[in-house]
Enzyme design. Structure first.
Site, PDB file in Angstrom:
ATOM      1  N   TRP A   1       0.917  -1.477   0.117  1.00  0.00           N
ATOM      2  CA  TRP A   1      -0.055   0.119  -0.051  1.00  0.00           C
ATOM      3  C   TRP A   1       0.782   1.501  -0.194  1.00  0.00           C
ATOM      4  O   TRP A   1       0.382   2.009  -0.837  1.00  0.00           O
ATOM      5  CB  TRP A   1      -1.011   0.107   1.143  1.00  0.00           C
ATOM      6  CG  TRP A   1      -2.008  -0.770   0.991  1.00  0.00           C
ATOM      7  CD1 TRP A   1      -2.566  -1.829   2.402  1.00  0.00           C
ATOM      8  CD2 TRP A   1      -2.086  -1.711  -0.464  1.00  0.00           C
ATOM      9  NE1 TRP A   1      -2.601  -3.217   1.525  1.00  0.00           N
ATOM     10  CE2 TRP A   1      -3.319  -2.736   0.494  1.00  0.00           C
ATOM     11  CE3 TRP A   1      -2.923  -1.132  -1.278  1.00  0.00           C
ATOM     12  CZ2 TRP A   1      -4.056  -3.711   0.141  1.00  0.00           C
ATOM     13  CZ3 TRP A   1      -3.767  -1.466  -2.333  1.00  0.00           C
ATOM     14  CH2 TRP A   1      -4.284  -3.293  -1.792  1.00  0.00           C
ATOM     15  N   ASP A   2       2.213   1.162   0.453  1.00  0.00           N
ATOM     16  CA  ASP A   2       2.591   2.191   0.202  1.00  0.00           C
ATOM     17  C   ASP A   2       3.622   2.937  -0.732  1.00  0.00           C
ATOM     18  O   ASP A   2       3.271   3.683  -1.400  1.00  0.00           O
ATOM     19  CB  ASP A   2       3.957   2.179   1.416  1.00  0.00           C
ATOM     20  CG  ASP A   2       3.988   1.645   3.029  1.00  0.00           C
ATOM     21  OD1 ASP A   2       2.729   3.241   3.324  1.00  0.00           O
ATOM     22  OD2 ASP A   2       4.627   1.898   3.448  1.00  0.00           O
ATOM     23  N   ILE A   3       3.897   1.446  -1.406  1.00  0.00           N
ATOM     24  CA  ILE A   3       4.163   2.005  -3.193  1.00  0.00           C
ATOM     25  C   ILE A   3       3.045   2.308  -3.831  1.00  0.00           C
ATOM     26  O   ILE A   3       3.467   3.343  -5.282  1.00  0.00           O
ATOM     27  CB  ILE A   3       4.726  -0.077  -3.378  1.00  0.00           C
ATOM     28  CG1 ILE A   3       5.519  -1.036  -2.436  1.00  0.00           C
ATOM     29  CG2 ILE A   3       5.539   0.088  -4.852  1.00  0.00           C
ATOM     30  CD1 ILE A   3       6.918   0.187  -2.408  1.00  0.00           C
TER      31      ILE A   3
ATOM     32  N   GLY B   1       2.320   5.953  -2.977  1.00  0.00           N
ATOM     33  CA  GLY B   1       3.793   6.904  -3.326  1.00  0.00           C
ATOM     34  C   GLY B   1       3.389   6.823  -5.133  1.00  0.00           C
ATOM     35  O   GLY B   1       3.870   8.096  -5.450  1.00  0.00           O
TER      36      GLY B   1
END
Lengths: 404, 404
Positions: free
Chosen positions: B169-171, B174
């Site tokens: 989810w961070d990827i 971003g």
């Protein structure tokens, strides 16, 4: 409206035409992401519909919920992809009218490749997804296997790789495609020229493993990553079960979080004693990671005797970073009651599915998001975009023939 | 070079200035993605360096491989974030010189918020990451728990959630931030005005679950997703072990793949007999999913008596979609020999780490990628960007003081 003109739309990308020659997850997600910001996205399918039109999960009617989800708010034409005449008509749609970008996951037809399209119109942007750089095949599951993550996912006592169910590389690839397309669009606005963008699914995974330090670690240190269950690497985080059987995830990133957690759970004195006895400093992130089993043992005792409602109240009051595990079933229960609270969702009435809550873009622009629209039916926009006698069989005929 | 002017760079985003007030994964990945396409990205840190400067994995020197990976090719200044004067100087960098976009994961300082910046300069683009829409906290692991995927990941016989180790989810967040920023940049080029973009990590996960059909399935069908190990949902795919203990992932998407697999493994006659006996048609994707246990049992026998080299040769010859599981250790072995074959990687000599292979952008533009550069040291670009007496302690002093 003339075929080469974009539909009148609002949003940051109003006026941008995108033609998708796509399937499965990454390329349709690229188009969806652009459509949700106002681009006019046209998906081109073979007669009868693309292969992923039947992909699971399905509604009771047989309509693909997966397809409907990834193609919301697009237009769709269906053509005979084996007919050079039909392919020419699609290529004409690309090069006539306003500036256009092509999103594709196949280099099968030269008419839709960058070389031929850019010769016809120099400002075409062409974005191609490959499995591997240079053209080898690959899908999310094979790329997962190639790039290390399944070997460090799951319980520590298991030797087997655990694939992630989320097609994370497809998702990342679809978004990288949109980034590449919009970066080229910026240059086109400045210079009037187009670009050919290529992206390999495997490169997305390897670049991510590199960006996060996994590949450098394997090159320059002797440390070997192993499976560590739901423990968060390099800091403190783990899942716990409450007295009444709820499962929660807890993450402690900072010294302040740690002190609040000890206060919340009544463990301040216990860890002061342990710090003295072990000559360690639990306020250090790396020391918390080092002693994670010890910390987890004591925290598991607290969660094990604390009912969920009490734990939630205490953790929230101390502003601890935590979350309860929820299932898709729970999120969808009672017509998506849990989703209705969020501005992210709006009701879409999808043919074959009926009204249900579907997401808008997660990107909020000046406080607003465009409303989601239904996904198109096979060939729904043939009459307005490809009128005339050239597509000899209507999509409806084709579907009937297929079923007969 | 004057402080407000971008560094001379090539790439699609040459001339775009980005100021990052960021930490952890998503916002630095947004900046990295833009830097890899030619943007001039400046990361602003507190004196002594951002909290994520020490995040694991570490090189033997203590330098964070994670931080180095996510901040390649950026510039960095360090300021006293508690000093209004220092904050004003950073805000001045944003509003003076060429058009600028801000990427942030904090709304703590009004000087860096959209309201104040856009009042000073109307073409500022401001991109803010939140945990939850509206401002609640959240990180990848808590968002995972909230949104269903850990409950369907891992072995079927386990009731426990399995988090994915990849911060997926961070990827995705971003990359969504970069999409939002570039979409706003397109509008800025057309109209001269800026925008405020917000994105919540939780919205990214919920939107993805919606786009892939999981949330619609939970709303409109009675089907409940369960854990299914490494079986691919709705089609045929699974992992197998060869006679000599190698683990491979196999995916069969089409009728043609299936027929080739049967030919490759000598199972054509066996499945013809089974199709007759069970009155089913294995050329149908849904029937292959329905009978996946049966298929897997027969295939596991073939893999179990076939050495890896032979299996690889046969599968490749029949153009089957498959991959061997590799570990990060294997990918990094012998100085990253396996990575050196790919144009994705180039040697970066990172202070504190030494020369190692680091990824360029997965996005290839007209056949080329920009070369990667090292990540900056704390305050490395203070002298050129924030000259003068205002930042009273040099970063080197601060680091010395911190260690003392």
């Amino acid at each position: 409206m003339s075929p080469g003109e974009p539909r009148s739309r609002s949003g940051l990308l109003a006026g941008l035409r995108v033609v998708e020659l796509s399937s499965y997850v990454a390329t349709p997600l690229c188009g969806l992401t652009l459509a949700q910001l106002g681009a006019d996205v046209l998906r081109v399918e073979p007669l009868g519909g693309a292969a992923d039109r039947t992909r699971w999960p399905l509604a009771d009617s047989g309509t693909s919920l997966y397809w409907s989800g990834l193609n919301k708010g697009k237009r769709a034409v269906a053509v005979d992809m084996e007919s050079a005449e039909d392919r020419r008509r699609v290529a004409d749609l690309i090069v006539r009218g306003g500036p256009c970008a092509v999103v594709s996951n196949s280099d099968r037809y030269p008419e839709f490749g960058y070389a031929e399209l850019s010769a016809r119109r120099r400002d075409v942007i062409h974005v191609l997804l490959e499995g591997r750089a240079g053209g080898g095949a690959g899908v999310d599951y094979t790329v997962q296997a190639a790039t290390g993550f399944p070997m460090i996912t799951g319980a520590p006592d298991s030797a087997s790789p655990v694939n992630h169910v989320l097609p994370a590389w497809d998702i990342a690839a679809g978004l990288y495609l949109a980034v590449g397309l919009l970066a080229a669009e910026r240059e086109r606005l400045c210079t009037g020229r187009g670009r050919e963008i290529r992206l390999a699914l495997e490169d997305v995974a390897l670049a991510t493993a590199g960006n996060l330090g996994y590949l450098a670690e394997a090159q320059v240190t002797s440390h070997r990553r192993t499976k560590s269950g739901n423990d968060v690497f390099g800091t403190y985080g783990r899942d716990f079960v409450t007295a009444d059987g709820e499962r929660v995830m807890l993450v402690i990133l900072t010294k302040r979080h740690w002190e609040k957690l000890l206060a919340a759970t009544g463990l301040t004195a216990a860890f002061e004693g342990l710090a003295d006895a072990l000559d360690t400093d639990f306020s250090s992130e790396s020391q918390r990671y080092e002693h994670r089993e010890l910390i987890s043992t004591l925290l598991a005792r607290w969660f094990g005797v604390t009912p969920y409602a009490k734990a939630a109240e205490v953790l929230d009051r101390h502003r601890i970073l935590w979350e309860r595990y929820r299932s898709f079933e729970e999120l969808g229960r009672d017509g998506g009651a849990a989703l209705r609270e969020s501005d992210l969702f709006a009701v879409v009435d999808q043919p074959g599915v009926g009204p249900h809550l579907a997401p808008k873009s997660p990107i909020v622009v000046d406080g607003a998001r465009l409303e989601p629209g239904p996904a198109p039916e096979v060939g729904q926009h043939n009459p307005e975009l490809l009128p005339g006698p050239h597509v000899t069989r209507s999509p409806a005929d084709e579907r009937g023939a297929g079923a007969a």
